[in-house]
Every structure is written in C-alpha cells, then in structure tokens.
Scaffold this active site. Structure first.
Site, PDB file in Angstrom:
ATOM      1  CG  HIS A 379      -2.301   2.149   0.291  1.00 32.68           C
ATOM      2  ND1 HIS A 379      -3.441   1.887   1.006  1.00 32.68           N
ATOM      3  CD2 HIS A 379      -2.575   1.814  -0.981  1.00 32.68           C
ATOM      4  CE1 HIS A 379      -4.366   1.392   0.199  1.00 32.68           C
ATOM      5  NE2 HIS A 379      -3.868   1.346  -1.025  1.00 32.68           N
ATOM      6  CE  LYS A 570      -0.437   0.065  15.463  1.00 31.59           C
ATOM      7  NZ  LYS A 570      -1.455   0.530  14.542  1.00 31.59           N
ATOM      8  NE  ARG A 571       5.803  -6.151   8.766  1.00 32.23           N
ATOM      9  CZ  ARG A 571       6.189  -6.522   7.548  1.00 32.23           C
ATOM     10  NH1 ARG A 571       5.289  -7.002   6.695  1.00 32.23           N
ATOM     11  NH2 ARG A 571       7.436  -6.459   7.173  1.00 32.23           N
ATOM     12  CE  LYS A 576       3.086   0.183  10.748  1.00 34.16           C
ATOM     13  NZ  LYS A 576       1.715   0.599  10.389  1.00 34.16           N
ATOM     14  CB  THR A 678      -7.284  -0.858   8.724  1.00 39.08           C
ATOM     15  OG1 THR A 678      -6.062  -1.570   8.570  1.00 39.08           O
ATOM     16  CG2 THR A 678      -7.528  -0.002   7.505  1.00 39.08           C
ATOM     17  CE  LYS A 682      -9.015  -4.786  10.487  1.00 40.28           C
ATOM     18  NZ  LYS A 682      -7.698  -5.273  10.011  1.00 40.28           N
TER      19      LYS A 682
HETATM   20  C1  26V Z   1       5.686  -1.351  -0.141  1.00 40.10           C
HETATM   21  C2  26V Z   1       6.529  -2.341  -0.534  1.00 40.10           C
HETATM   22  C3  26V Z   1       7.828  -1.976  -1.101  1.00 40.10           C
HETATM   23  C4  26V Z   1       8.462  -3.089  -1.877  1.00 40.10           C
HETATM   24  C5  26V Z   1       8.402  -4.396  -1.196  1.00 40.10           C
HETATM   25  C6  26V Z   1       7.011  -4.817  -0.849  1.00 40.10           C
HETATM   26  C7  26V Z   1       6.146  -3.689  -0.398  1.00 40.10           C
HETATM   27  C8  26V Z   1       4.908  -3.965   0.142  1.00 40.10           C
HETATM   28  C9  26V Z   1       4.071  -2.949   0.526  1.00 40.10           C
HETATM   29  C10 26V Z   1       4.452  -1.647   0.388  1.00 40.10           C
HETATM   30  C11 26V Z   1       3.507  -0.542   0.729  1.00 40.10           C
HETATM   31  C12 26V Z   1       3.274  -0.336   2.146  1.00 40.10           C
HETATM   32  C13 26V Z   1       2.204   0.685   2.313  1.00 40.10           C
HETATM   33  C14 26V Z   1       1.187   0.284   3.330  1.00 40.10           C
HETATM   34  O1  26V Z   1       1.041  -0.860   3.690  1.00 40.10           O
HETATM   35  N1  26V Z   1       0.472   1.263   3.781  1.00 40.10           N
HETATM   36  C15 26V Z   1      -0.552   1.070   4.788  1.00 40.10           C
HETATM   37  O2  26V Z   1      -1.800   1.031   4.100  1.00 40.10           O
HETATM   38  C16 26V Z   1      -2.882   0.851   4.994  1.00 40.10           C
HETATM   39  C17 26V Z   1      -4.129   0.705   4.152  1.00 40.10           C
HETATM   40  O3  26V Z   1      -4.391   1.890   3.477  1.00 40.10           O
HETATM   41  C18 26V Z   1      -2.947   2.013   5.956  1.00 40.10           C
HETATM   42  O4  26V Z   1      -3.993   1.786   6.866  1.00 40.10           O
HETATM   43  C19 26V Z   1      -1.643   2.160   6.725  1.00 40.10           C
HETATM   44  O5  26V Z   1      -1.673   3.309   7.517  1.00 40.10           O
HETATM   45  C20 26V Z   1      -0.493   2.240   5.750  1.00 40.10           C
HETATM   46  O6  26V Z   1       0.742   2.209   6.436  1.00 40.10           O
END
Ligand code: 26V
Length: 835
Positions: A379, A570-571, A576, A678, A682
C-alpha cells in the site's frame, strides 16, 4: 433540522413487506417494536430501568440490539452453509478496519428502513439523534483501514465465504482537537459504553506462545527474555451484512488477555499488585492502535501486536480447516489468506511453523502450501513506511519463527545463486535480512518470497513497485506481480451518504447500480437532458445546505452553501501536499488584496485530517491552515468571497457528510507518491470535479471520465524522478512573482502576528532544504488548472454536465469490481450463496 434519511427513498416491494422480510431473516412473527417487541424488551431487560427514564444512548443500544437480533439467524445460517458446502474460504488479515458507524448501514443493507422508521414513530424515538449516539469504530489510520472495511462489504455482498481478522483495540484512532490552531490528541475510548454489535466468544479463545514475558515498567513495555509465557486471544465477532441481507459474514477481532488469570501463589502471599501485573501487561497488548501511518519506528509493542494478530488468526483458521478437512494437501485449495500490507507478514514463518511442527509435513510440502495460500498487498512506496524489524526481537520473542526465516533465506539464496551466479550484491538486495549495523528482517521481501501474489493498489503504483521499489524481486518472480486498483463501496458512500443523489440516479436508471456500479454509465446521455441536469444540481445543493446546517448546529461555524465547496480531506502528510493547497489559497488571497474588484466566485476551502502525534511538520501545517483561516476571516476585503475551514477530528462519519456536499476534490500528491487514494473515488461518485496530479488511481479516474472532464496538472511521476537531480525551488521563488509574494507574506509573519517565526520551518521545507515534494514546481500549474476550473464554474450548465459525466464514469471504482478481481485472479474463490 436536517432531513437526512438513513436509507434512500427507493423501497422495493420486498422492503415494504416487512413481515415477509422478517420471516426471511428467520425471526418468525415477532415484532420489532411495540409493546413487548424486541426494542422494548431490550430497553427493559438490558438496562433494568423504567422505560420512561432511559436516555437516548440506551435507546440506541436497544435499537441496535434489535437489529442484531433480526440478523442473528442469517448470521448463523451463513456459517452453517459454509460448513456444509466446505468452499474455499477467504481470510483478510489486517491490523486496521476503519468501520465507522454500523447501525444505519446495517438497517440499509437488511432492507429494514420502512420497519425502523415505523418503529421509531411508534416509540416516539428521534432516529437522527439516536444514530448520533453510535461512536465511530475508528480501528484504523486512514486509507488502508477504510479499504479493508469497504472490502468486507463487497465480500459479503458478492456472497464470498470470507472473514476479516483484526485486533480489538480498546482505544482506536485518537480524537483530534484544535487549540490556538495546534492539534491536540485525546484517547478514543470508543468502548466506554457496551457495544451492541460485538459478540464475545471466550469459548473460542486461542493460545499464543511466546519465548518471553513482558512487564509494564513506568508506563513502558519491557521484555523479560527467556521466561516463556502464554497469551490468550479472545474473539470479538461483528456481523458484516451483505446488501440485501442474504449473507452475513464475520469480522473477528482479537483482544489479548493473560492465560493464568492471575498468579494465586503470589496472590496468597499478599502481593496482590504483583499478581495482577501479568494480566495488566497482557491486556495492554491490544490497548491502542498505533496512530502513525508512515513510519515503522522500532516499537516492540507494535511488533507483538502484529505477531499476536497472525498467531491468533492462523490458529483459528487452521482449526476451522481441520474441522472440515482431513488432508493437509488440500489446505491451499480451501484457504486463501490476503495480507493487508506487511503488517501480518509474519504469517509466512507462522504458517510454516504450524505445517512443520504441528502438522508434521516436510519442508517442501509446507512451503508449497504456504506460498499457495498467502498473497500480499502493498500500500505504499514510502521508504520510511516499509517495515523492517530487528532480528533480535524475533530471537527473543519467537525464536522458532526466526529459525524458519533463516531456512527460507538459505534456500532462497541457493535459488538466486543458481539463477544469477556470482553476483553477491544481487542477493544482498533481495535477501530477507538486512545486514550491517543492527540486523533486520525486511518484511516486504518476506511477504513476496513467501506468497504467490504481490499486488499494488493502482496501475501506476503496481508499475512503480515492480520497476523500482522491489525491482530485483520482480525480476526473479515476474508472474507473482499484479495490480488490483482499489475501489469503495457504493452502498455506504453513495446510497447511504447521499440519499438525494441516490434518488435522482435511481429515478433515471433504476436501482441496479447499487450492486452493479457500471450501470452508472447509462447516465452519460442524460448529461444533455436539461431536466436531469436540474435534478442533479438540486441534489448537490441539498447536500450542501444539509452540511451547512449540520456544521452550524455542531460547531457554530457558518458557511455559505452558495459558495464553491472545495475540499481536501486525508491524513496530513508532506507528500499529500496540503501545503500546496494552502499556498494556492494564499495566492488567491493576494490577488484579492491587490485588486479587490476582480471577479471571483465565492469559495469555501475545507481541510480535514489528522497528523501523527510525533510528526511535527504535519502539525505545523495544521497550525498554518488554521492561522490562514483566522487571518482571512478577519479581513473585511475578502469577507464573503474566501473562507478557509479546518474541520476537526476527521473520521468516517465526517467524510460521509462532507463528500456529498463538495463541488471540488483536491488530489494533489507529488506524482508517484500516493499509492492509490480512495476518497478521490468517493468524491467522483458524489458529483465533485477533481483537480489533481497524475498520481495513484486519479489517473484511472480521468481515463474513465475522459481527461476533458478532469483538471489535471503538474509534474508526472517520471518528471518528478528525472527532475530530482537538478530541481531548485529557488528558481520558482525568483522567477514567479506570485509564488514569491505568497511565500514572503508567510515569512513576514502576516499569518502569525502574535507568534513571530512560528512558520520558519516552512521556509526550510519549501526553500532551504530543497522542497523534496516539489510544491513550488507545481504551484503555478495548480493555479492555472484552478483558473480553468473557475471558468467552467461560471457556466453552470457545463459544470453540471461534467459532474454527471464524472459520476457516469465512476463505475470502475466500486470495491465490488476490485473484489471480483481478487477472487478470480488471486484467490480462486467462488460465491457460496446462503439458501
Ligand atoms: C504503516 C504503519 C507503520 C507502523 C505504524 C502503523 C502503521 C499504519 C499503517 C501503515 C501503512 C500506511 C499505508 C497506507 O495507508 N497506504 C494507503 O493505502 C490506501 C489503500 O490502498 C491508498 O489508497 C493510499 O494511497 C495509501 O497511502
């Protein structure tokens, strides 16, 4: 008062026949509401309180419980059907499920709207305030977690025999508040009240064995090496109702507890607190969701959470497999396990461990089954988010898994040596182990080597993953790499969130779009139909004024529904580029200050999103947006023409309100950095026009709608990569007067009169440190695209035409399409209808 309905007006004949529906749900002739109906009984017996004295929270609980009663029989029947048919099952393993609220969604999917409205009337219950009682289940950070929730909806609606596995965090995503423009965080104690949806099943608890114990010491988590311990995983099940109510799948969330509830020996010797310490430490494992979506800092608690999810879920699904099957050889024909990012990648050694040590299979067979059962979704390409865990932790906590990783890597090394002899460096790049300094396990490499499928989440992202991020691994296993462009569920994001638009669409083309979103393309010719355009525009206007009303009641803030609603939600993250959006606003503001008489359509700029608590720059960006909002509000020249609002505490429920009300969607990441996005989908489904860069799924959205109906601008991913070597933000600062004026205004403390220099770090990011995300390169093109967009807005008929063509082109972005692709191309799973 808002007239927001919880389900759309379209009631099929089936829905109207409430008693037949209830019968279908196996409820017999019971009454939902009315004296002695489910609702009253729950109010009385769950609370043991006089019916006249219960509060609205208890009313919500009783209502939700009554709905759960109605779906319970279907829920049971679904599992029974799966047991009888013994189909290949799909397991979706994810550290995050960003579910939001369930009541309105479940009522809609069950088709119980007429019944519920009637019941509310009978019981004199205000349905809208009752719905507000449900807290969002915020068990996720952002896109990745919300995607998992949309996937659950589609899996059930497509009647796939699927189950989600995750963690039952006691505290979900933190609550955000703003003080003096700064973000503050509060714990999200979402389980303070009883949760009517969860079914706790202590009888199905599983044991997780670790080679260490842990203690809480001064608030931090400490390993006690060498002292083996056992944890219990307790299942908390939630129903996942298909649209139409036939299938009810399960989301199983694990909470941790100590196995020896407390140590009686210590207890009897009087050391009561000591005796409880293990219990407390164990329970703290699933206490809180990690609120960081970008950096995998070395946190042993996160590592333990990941292993705990994997160990509980695999033990559970293997147990289920064993109940229905005698031969291990059939494992991968009966089980598909999708890893949502690398967070559950320890599934590779854990499944090997089970097959080797518990099933006593040989290595080759265990490896074959493991690879065929597992599949991995990536992701993000951000290097700081690619997980690497210290080898040392594996050794201390799960040494057998480490041993297995070593053996996988040894065999992998032999394989690579055979294929590419003599290139030691090549293996170092693909190895599961990163050498040098502290040795680490590369979780993405582990997931790719140990599975049969690796996918990205949009075309461009899958391509970059294959050709850059893990190029060598993709060369070794080209057949494993594929793309699955994300999607979102049209039930929650259109039918539920935007009843006015859903109604207009259904009036025009019938209601088949709800299950088959491609049907929306039949709206295309209607873009030329004046009557349809008018109703379309009316629906947007309705959503906007509803949002304005809600905002006023909720926070006292006033926005003009006749202004353009321009959103970026978004975050908060540098890539971003919320800062780019804010610079656009500063620039427009400067134009108005210079020439107050110029034509400019009144605009409201909405920002919302959370910054990771330790991400200082993201927090400063929030502060900047708030100061910008304050300054603009205080300037009579622009009053009524420009307004900026930072909406606090962005969450699923807020998105459900804001997205339908938006005219413009900003998707402006530095090209190559947003894997998919995503919310972009929407907005498109809800009739907003997109202004954005050629990144993630936005590229495919423009393809579907036609580039003429999009406002694309800026560097492409290729250009971003090739310009890096020589890019200098100073060039833009020196050669573009408007860019310079905007930055100078910020650095002059115009937006921070009482807080001198507070925005100095913005100078560092945008100029001194080289502007890594290339804001300044894209600023002018952004404003040019903005100009084109505003020219269109001045021709309302053409604007509505384009919004209709966008909605008509959004069919591809249903998560039903995505899940169909996963099912046929990765899982080889078939629907298993319930009766
Ligand atoms: C990484 C970590 C690192 C450790 C702490 C907790 C944590 C939580 C989540 C993540 C992964 C983040 C990756 C993410 O959210 N990617 C997003 O995924 C969406 C669904 O596929 C996508 O639409 C977004 O573009 C993408 O940024």
């Amino acid at each position: 008062m808002s007239t927001r309905r919880i389900v759309p007006m379209e009631t099929t004949a089936e829905q109207q026949d409430v008693s037949r529906l209830l019968k279908q749900y196996g409820c017999g002739p019971i009454q939902f509401a009315g004296t002695d109906g489910l609702y009253d009984r729950h109010l009385l017996f769950d609370n043991v309180k006089d019916l006249d004295t219960v509060g609205v929270r208890q009313q919500y609980e009783a209502f939700a419980r009554s709905v759960r009663d109605v779906l319970s029989q279907r829920w049971l029947l679904t599992e029974k059907t799966y047991e009888r048919e013994n189909p290949k099952r799909v397991y979706y393993l994810s550290m995050e499920f960003l579910l939001g609220r369930s009541l309105a969604n479940n009522v809609m999917n069950l088709g119980l709207d007429p019944l519920v409205s009637q019941a509310a009337k009978q019981n004199k219950v205000d349905l809208l305030s009752l719905l507000e009682q449900e807290p969002d289940a915020g068990l996720g950070n952002g896109g990745l977690g919300r995607l998992a929730a949309c996937f659950l909806d589609s899996l059930a609606t497509l009647q796939l025999p699927a189950m989600g596995y995750g963690l039952q965090y006691e505290y979900g995503m933190f609550k955000q508040s703003i003080e003096d423009g700064w973000q503050h965080e509060q714990g999200d104690n979402w389980l303070r009240h009883p949760d009517p949806w969860e079914v706790i099943r202590p009888g199905e608890a599983v044991e997780v064995k670790l080679n260490c114990s842990f203690r809480l010491h001064g608030g931090t988590f400490q390993l006690v090496r060498g002292q083996a311990s056992t944890l219990l995983g307790i299942p908390h099940d939630r129903p996942v109702v298909a649209y139409g109510g036939n299938t009810v799948n399960t989301l199983r969330l694990w909470s941790a507890s100590a196995s020896n509830y407390f140590d009686f020996q210590e207890f009897s010797s009087g050391a009561f607190a000591e005796a409880l310490a293990d219990t407390l430490a164990a329970e703290s494992l699933t206490r809180v969701l990690y609120p960081d979506d970008s950096t995998s800092e070395g946190q042993v608690l996160r590592f333990l959470q990941e292993y705990f999810l994997v160990a509980c879920s695999l033990a559970d699904l293997v147990r289920r497999f064993r109940r229905a099957n005698t031969e291990w050889v059939t494992f991968a024909d009966k089980v598909a396990i999708q890893l949502n990012d690398t967070h559950p990648a320890m599934s590779v050694p854990e499944l090997m461990r089970i097959l080797l040590d518990e099933a006593h299979l040989g290595w080759d067979q265990a490896w074959d089954l493991t690879q065929r059962a597992l599949a991995y979704t990536n992701h993000t390409l951000l290097p700081e988010a690619l997980e690497k865990w210290p080898l040392d932790w594996f050794e201390a906590i799960i040494p057998r898994n480490l041993e297995i990783i070593f053996e996988i890597n040894r065999r992998f090394h032999l394989d690579v040596q055979g294929r590419i002899p003599g290139d030691r460096q090549y293996f170092e790049r693909v190895s599961l182990i990163e050498e040098g300094g502290q040795r680490k396990i590369r979780m993405a490499n582990l997931a790719i080597v140990g599975s049969h499928s690796t996918n990205g989440v949009a075309g461009i992202h899958s391509e970059l993953l294959r050709t850059t991020t893990v190029r060598e691994l993709a060369e070794l296993f080209p057949e494993r790499f594929n793309n699955k462009t994300n999607g979102v569920t049209p039930r929650r994001w259109l039918l539920l969130a935007n009843p006015a638009l859903a109604h207009v669409i259904t009036e025009a083309i019938g209601n088949t779009w709800i299950r088959d979103l491609d049907q929306l393309k039949r709206l295309k010719p209607l873009a030329e139909d004046k009557g349809f355009r008018d109703s379309f525009q009316e629906a947007k206007r309705k959503a906007k004024s509803q949002f304005a009303d809600w905002l006023k009641t909720q926070s006292g803030q006033v926005v003009d529904p006749d202004s353009i609603f321009d959103s970026q939600v978004k975050r908060i993250h540098e890539y971003k580029r919320q800062l780019l959006n804010a610079l656009r606003v500063v620039l427009l503001y400067n134009r108005l200050r210079e020439k107050p008489d110029i034509e400019m359509e009144p605009r409201t700029f909405f920002f919302a999103g959370k910054a990771a608590p330790a991400y200082q720059l993201a927090k400063l960006i929030i502060k900047f947006i708030n100061n910008l909002a304050g300054t603009i509000d205080g300037d009579p020249i622009v009053r009524g023409r420009l307004k900026v609002l930072f909406l606090t505490d962005y969450c699923v429920s807020l998105a459900e309100r804001l997205i339908p009300a938006s005219d413009v969607s900003n998707q402006i990441s530095t090209a190559g950095y947003e894997a998919s996005g995503t919310s972009n989908m929407k907005f498109m489904m809800n009739g907003a026009l997109t202004i954005g860069t050629r990144d993630g799924a936005t590229i495919e959205m423009a393809e579907e709608a036609g580039e003429d109906n999009f406002f694309l601008f800026g560097l492409t991913a290729d250009q971003v990569a090739s310009n890096r070597a020589w890019y200098s933000p100073y060039w833009h600062y020196e050669h573009e007067p408007e860019t310079r004026a905007a930055l100078d205004l910020i650095f002059s403390d115009y937006f921070s009169r009482n807080e001198p220099h507070v925005f100095e770090p913005l100078r560092d990011v945008l100029l001194t440190h080289g502007d890594f995300y290339m804001h300044l390169a894209d600023l002018k093109p952004y404003l040019e695209a903005d100009r084109r967009m505003m020219d269109l807005y001045a021709r309302p008929d053409d604007w509505v035409r384009k919004t209709i063509l966008n909605v008509a082109g959004s069919g591809k972005f249903s998560s039903d399409r995505t899940i169909r692709e996963y099912a046929s191309e990765i899982w080889n799973a078939k629907p298993c209808p319930v009766e």
